[in-house]
Design an enzyme around this catalytic site. Structure first.
Site, short mmCIF file in Angstrom:
data_model
loop_
_atom_site.label_atom_id
_atom_site.label_comp_id
_atom_site.label_asym_id
_atom_site.label_seq_id
_atom_site.Cartn_x
_atom_site.Cartn_y
_atom_site.Cartn_z
N HIS A 9 -26.31 -16.39 9.26
CA HIS A 9 -25.14 -16.31 9.87
C HIS A 9 -24.89 -14.46 9.94
O HIS A 9 -24.86 -13.86 9.05
CB HIS A 9 -23.85 -16.52 9.03
N HIS A 51 -19.63 -8.59 16.56
CA HIS A 51 -18.73 -9.63 16.36
C HIS A 51 -16.97 -9.01 16.65
O HIS A 51 -16.46 -9.88 17.49
CB HIS A 51 -18.62 -10.03 14.63
#
Length: 240
Positions: A9, A51
């Site tokens: 991740h 992100h």
């Protein structure tokens, strides 16, 4: 029971600054099968791996990502916040990141703000498309992906679709569960429906990893890779 594929991740985000080349290399060193990354677009149309909507948390810059020019983003330090040894690590352009993935690791591209067709084409040009897939929390991006780039494998969340049947009806390829909705019955139903089963878990509770192994989930999208592998190995050994 079989070993699950590992998705790191945002890369090896416990060992290196997330969504950087350092975290990608860390994921490969951990033996991950796939790296998960986030895609955003600069003000002048360059695709990056990043992100947040803003740059404050993971760089030394300020402002909304989509309002910054590529020339400004390329100067940001994306490593010092994590550790001085990563000082000077950059926000990677997507093309550079994917070049570093070629022949080394698969790609799970979560699209935050980008044209899915462009992402798909960048993967295809590098021979990465077949083993890659995408997802977005933005419903319009999910719809655009399904309509315009049907050969770009798509993941859906059980939390969103509510049933395996709905995931199948949406022509999804991968169904992702979370710790509060995964059950052995749903995992088996998804497999029978031709879906690849995946679980996201950012924590480090052994009980959650044990549940994932018992359910037979095929892919784990996680941060704590070593802990999961240890739990998995214990359970697989006990099952022999």
């Amino acid at each position: 029971m079989q070993k699950a594929a590992i998705i790191c991740h945002r890369g090896a985000c416990l060992d290196a600054p997330e969504n950087t080349l350092a975290s990608l290399n860390g994921a490969i060193e951990l033996g991950a099968d796939v790296v998960e990354l986030d895609v955003r677009t600069s003000r002048d149309g360059v695709l990056y791996v990043h992100h947040d909507e803003t740059v404050e948390r993971t760089t030394d810059g300020h402002g909304r990502f989509g309002e910054l020019l590529a020339s400004e983003i390329d100067l940001l330090d994306a490593g010092s916040w994590f550790g001085t040894q990563f000082s000077g690590e950059r926000v990677p352009r997507l093309d550079v990141f994917l070049d570093a993935c070629m022949g080394r690791i698969g790609v799970y591209a979560e699209i935050k703000d980008a044209d899915p067709g462009r992402v798909r084409d960048m993967l295809a040009r590098r021979g990465l498309l077949e083993k890659s897939w995408t997802f977005s929390f933005d419903q319009s991006i999910r719809a655009e992906t399904r309509a315009k780039v049907p050969d770009f494998r798509r993941m859906v969340l059980f939390e969103h679709v509510g049933s395996v049947a709905r995931a199948v009806a949406l022509d999804a390829h991968i169904l992702e569960f979370h710790e509060d909705d995964i059950t052995p019955g749903l995992v088996q139903e998804a497999k029978r429906g031709g879906l690849v089963t995946q679980m996201f878990y950012g924590g480090a509770e052994r009980a959650v990893f044990e549940r994932a192994v018992r359910c037979g989930v095929e892919q784990m999208n996680i941060d704590h890779v070593a802990l999961f592998r240890a739990v998995e190995a214990e359970m697989l050994s006990a099952a022999v």
